[in-house]
Design a protein around this motif. Sequence first.
Motif, mmCIF file in Angstrom:
data_model
loop_
_atom_site.group_PDB
_atom_site.id
_atom_site.type_symbol
_atom_site.label_atom_id
_atom_site.label_comp_id
_atom_site.label_asym_id
_atom_site.label_seq_id
_atom_site.Cartn_x
_atom_site.Cartn_y
_atom_site.Cartn_z
ATOM 1 N N SER A 192 39.054 43.733 41.021
ATOM 2 C CA SER A 192 37.849 44.073 41.773
ATOM 3 C C SER A 192 36.645 43.629 40.961
ATOM 4 C CB SER A 192 37.783 45.578 42.035
ATOM 5 O OG SER A 192 38.933 46.010 42.724
ATOM 6 N N THR A 233 36.998 52.560 38.547
ATOM 7 C CA THR A 233 38.015 52.632 39.601
ATOM 8 C C THR A 233 39.371 53.061 39.055
ATOM 9 O OG1 THR A 233 38.423 50.253 39.346
ATOM 10 C CG2 THR A 233 36.934 50.929 41.122
ATOM 11 N N ASP A 264 34.432 43.650 46.184
ATOM 12 C CA ASP A 264 35.737 43.583 46.821
ATOM 13 C C ASP A 264 36.760 43.264 45.739
ATOM 14 O OD1 ASP A 264 37.575 43.738 48.827
ATOM 15 O OD2 ASP A 264 36.816 42.055 50.001
ATOM 16 N N SER A 265 38.029 43.208 46.141
ATOM 17 C CA SER A 265 39.108 42.811 45.252
ATOM 18 C C SER A 265 39.673 41.475 45.729
ATOM 19 C CB SER A 265 40.220 43.867 45.239
ATOM 20 O OG SER A 265 41.264 43.494 44.359
ATOM 21 N N VAL A 316 31.936 48.136 43.616
ATOM 22 C CA VAL A 316 32.545 46.807 43.588
ATOM 23 C C VAL A 316 32.207 46.099 44.899
ATOM 24 C CG1 VAL A 316 34.426 47.611 42.131
ATOM 25 C CG2 VAL A 316 34.752 47.548 44.596
#
Length: 333
Positions: A238, A139, A267-268, A265
């Motif tokens: 994440s 990312t 989520d963060s 991923v």
Amino acid sequence: MNKQSTTLCVAGGSGFVGSNIVKTALAAGYRVNATLRDASDDSKTRHLQALPGASERLTLFSAEMTDTHSFDEAMAGADGVFIASLAPRHSGPDGTPASEMDDEQGWRDIIRPTADGCLAIMQAAARAGTANVVICSSTSSTNPPEPIAVKNELDAVSDAEEQMSRKKYTAAEKTVMEREAKAFAADNCQRLAILLPTFMLGPTVLPQHLERSLHASLASMVEGRKGQHETVPSGSISMAHIDDVATLFLAAYEQSAAEGRYFAVYDSWTWADIYSALAPHVPEAGLPAPLTGSAEEPTQFDFTRRDSLGVTFRDIPTTLAQTVDWIKQRPFG
């Protein structure tokens, strides 16, 4: 597709992501050719060879990214290749930290080796007629100069030159690698999927991976010692379960329409929320001191493309709980 007669090549088979792709592909019934720098290194190979299905369907090869032809044997007959050998470079061969380099050294010692290594493997795939390529990126390549409120894979693209101007060579290496891989794939009729993970937790195949990053931090916390932080940071990260990430890699190969970038991923979350989720699973002495001040807003994602591959991700509390429970079992003695 007859999986037991289909061979997949995993470049970087002893790495954290690569070894889990090997495990997932074997569990799905595929034959796997996995490369590592030294296929005679028993500290790595014995754990790969102990995976279910490995004795019948796993072959290990030595290969080095600086030599494209060293991948030829492993690539022979492979229908797809997973490039998971491109670990982030945080320092140069002389030990200079990336943050202390100038642009010339950052380009030479950090960015080019990663881009060239990726291209070397893709060249071997092209020579072998392997048309399906799945790359593990990061990312870090999804941070454009002008921030995006909700990130999607098509619009959230980093600018390598801007990253270099801020001495973020370790991030720029992925941006340049993706750019050059896309051009090579287009010129050589390869279907290219690029997966974008960040932090990954869950069981590791090799014990060496338990000694790194968040795994090492959790292992310390399980023992009642502080992990990565003395105080809860204000930021966010994440995260995903490594088994879900590996399944996503396989889905990107298996679905013939899958092409381009995909977030890998779940989520963060803020660190404050992460440590709150960890609190029931580790001794209080292992937890950092509470956050002072306000937490930053975590990154927001549009997961439309990720979800189109049909893989269900475990949520962060489940990922944390399962990882801690696994560590408590002392899987490697």
